[in-house]
Design an enzyme around this catalytic site. Sequence first.
Site, PDB file in Angstrom:
ATOM      1  CG  HIS A 206      64.923 -30.546 -17.683  1.00 40.08           C
ATOM      2  ND1 HIS A 206      66.230 -30.414 -18.071  1.00 40.08           N
ATOM      3  CD2 HIS A 206      64.226 -30.790 -18.808  1.00 40.08           C
ATOM      4  CE1 HIS A 206      66.315 -30.573 -19.387  1.00 40.08           C
ATOM      5  NE2 HIS A 206      65.104 -30.812 -19.856  1.00 40.08           N
TER       6      HIS A 206
ATOM      7  CG  HIS B 207      60.492 -31.639 -22.218  1.00 38.81           C
ATOM      8  ND1 HIS B 207      60.882 -30.525 -22.932  1.00 38.81           N
ATOM      9  CD2 HIS B 207      61.633 -32.195 -21.759  1.00 38.81           C
ATOM     10  CE1 HIS B 207      62.216 -30.436 -22.914  1.00 38.81           C
ATOM     11  NE2 HIS B 207      62.684 -31.441 -22.206  1.00 38.81           N
TER      12      HIS B 207
ATOM     13  NE  ARG C 121      57.209 -33.759 -25.459  1.00 38.78           N
ATOM     14  CZ  ARG C 121      58.526 -33.564 -25.507  1.00 38.78           C
ATOM     15  NH1 ARG C 121      59.009 -32.342 -25.653  1.00 38.78           N
ATOM     16  NH2 ARG C 121      59.357 -34.575 -25.415  1.00 38.78           N
TER      17      ARG C 121
ATOM     18  CG  ASN D 178      61.204 -28.458 -25.985  1.00 39.13           C
ATOM     19  OD1 ASN D 178      60.538 -28.426 -24.950  1.00 39.13           O
ATOM     20  ND2 ASN D 178      61.782 -29.565 -26.416  1.00 39.13           N
TER      21      ASN D 178
ATOM     22  CG  ASP E  90      66.182 -29.068 -22.547  1.00 38.73           C
ATOM     23  OD1 ASP E  90      67.350 -29.435 -22.468  1.00 38.73           O
ATOM     24  OD2 ASP E  90      65.222 -29.853 -22.597  1.00 38.73           O
TER      25      ASP E  90
ATOM     26  CG  HIS F 282      70.399 -29.356 -24.430  1.00 41.90           C
ATOM     27  ND1 HIS F 282      69.436 -30.322 -24.344  1.00 41.90           N
ATOM     28  CD2 HIS F 282      71.307 -29.811 -25.326  1.00 41.90           C
ATOM     29  CE1 HIS F 282      69.742 -31.320 -25.161  1.00 41.90           C
ATOM     30  NE2 HIS F 282      70.870 -31.035 -25.772  1.00 41.90           N
TER      31      HIS F 282
ATOM     32  CG  HIS G  35      70.058 -33.009 -19.768  1.00 46.34           C
ATOM     33  ND1 HIS G  35      71.047 -32.393 -20.491  1.00 46.34           N
ATOM     34  CD2 HIS G  35      68.889 -32.651 -20.351  1.00 46.34           C
ATOM     35  CE1 HIS G  35      70.487 -31.710 -21.474  1.00 46.34           C
ATOM     36  NE2 HIS G  35      69.191 -31.842 -21.403  1.00 46.34           N
TER      37      HIS G  35
ATOM     38  CG  ASP H 140      65.242 -34.308 -20.196  1.00 48.64           C
ATOM     39  OD1 ASP H 140      64.314 -33.636 -20.705  1.00 48.64           O
ATOM     40  OD2 ASP H 140      66.249 -34.662 -20.840  1.00 48.64           O
TER      41      ASP H 140
ATOM     42  CG  HIS I 101      58.775 -38.400 -27.520  1.00 46.00           C
ATOM     43  ND1 HIS I 101      58.741 -37.229 -28.236  1.00 46.00           N
ATOM     44  CD2 HIS I 101      59.959 -38.402 -26.867  1.00 46.00           C
ATOM     45  CE1 HIS I 101      59.862 -36.544 -28.026  1.00 46.00           C
ATOM     46  NE2 HIS I 101      60.618 -37.232 -27.191  1.00 46.00           N
TER      47      HIS I 101
HETATM   48 ZN   LIG Z   1      68.014 -31.144 -22.859  1.00 52.02          ZN
END
Ligand SMILES: [Zn+2]
Length: 430
Positions: free
Chosen positions: A52, A54, A56, A86, A146, A173, A226, A299, A303
């Site tokens: 899991h 991200h 980006r 995502n 997710d 999720h 999660h 996770d 950002h």
């Molecule tokens: Zn999530």
Amino acid sequence: MTVLRNVRPLGGDAVDVRIADGVIAEIGGGLDDGDVVDGAGAVLLPGLVDLHTHLREPGREDAETVATGTRAAAAGGFTAVHAMANTDPVADTAGVVEQVWRLGMQAGYADVRAVGAVTVGLAGQRLAELGAMADSAAGVRVFSDDGHCVSDALLMRRALEYVKAFDGVIAQHAQEPRLTEGAQMHEGPLSGELGLRGWPAVAEEAIIARDVLLAEHVGSRLHICHVSTSGSVEILRWAKSRGITVTAEVTPHHLLLTDDLATTYDPIYKVNPPLRSRTDVEAVRQALAEGIIDIVATDHAPHAMEDKECEWAAASFGMLGLQTALPVVNETMVRTGLLDWAEVADRMSSVPARIGRVAGHGRPIEVGEPANLTVFDPDAEWVVSASDMVSRSRNTPYAGMVLHGKVLGTWLRGRPTVRDGSVVEHEAAR
Ligand SMILES: [Zn+2]
């Protein structure tokens, strides 16, 4: 040829390990030919596998790219990561998942497995091209919306049915959307005091309860992302006792941090699902120790500064995780006596590789196995600083905290991606 001298496989007795042609060539004593790396009695683990992450890219390259995210992964001891869908555009077609997978290969710091979206645009309206993503060069086996919950029960059932054809898994999720509208932090005494909209545990638990029943009905593989509440743990315990094929993950931050951090109003602690109560933290630690929760997944959610350095309600959900995962697991699970290093290897490498159907990772440390390896000094003290982050973003919740443990080296198919604690710069690997 490389020799790792004086390393302790899974925390056992110190040995020397010779790496040649991308595999473990010899395990013994007194090996000292070739490029010798002093392991200094540190623990040798199979390279970690994150289910899991991200990354980006495409779309938010200002926060992270496949290259910067996989460098952070290597710095954290990971040799394979699953890139969540995502992105912008969403990874809901064969084209996008192949793009992400190829960028991972070009960067060469960790194997990148693309996660495919379950529904088109993560919109929860109709199924994405699951079969085409599975058949693509990216060979997708994990599908997830997710960031959003697949809340429509019929769509969830169809997705579970569909992925059976190619041994895929739906990673849910779990967040009932109506129960969490506008939610900002864990629903409890503190959310009332602080005036932040509460995020009830039942919003997570209701979806997990529904989905384990659907997975049982369909006979398909379900994975819960999660897990954060003690009630979720009880549902998983029940589901596993019934033989339902469900697996679950917990994040490092849900093993360590609690909802009272929201009293700072510092959005660095704003995350989805939210940080929970001390009771929940104890429950998820115990569940991970018992195997009711199967794995740790980061996770990792980078950002950009402007999305985190603002008032709580306006800030994005999420925190960095790749570089601090192993130290936090050391702190919360190993130093507390809940897990030994063989069990850590299980929960952070072998089992996530098995859930994601990732070949060549999470393997035993034996002659002939691929040299995807991590050397970790569990005693090194580390005052975490945002400037230590290899990620393009800086949103670590651990800044200023003392954690124990540092990754000294990481090898991907015998090639160092981290040495002496620093990322190895190299030309595109393949
Ligand atoms: Zn999530």
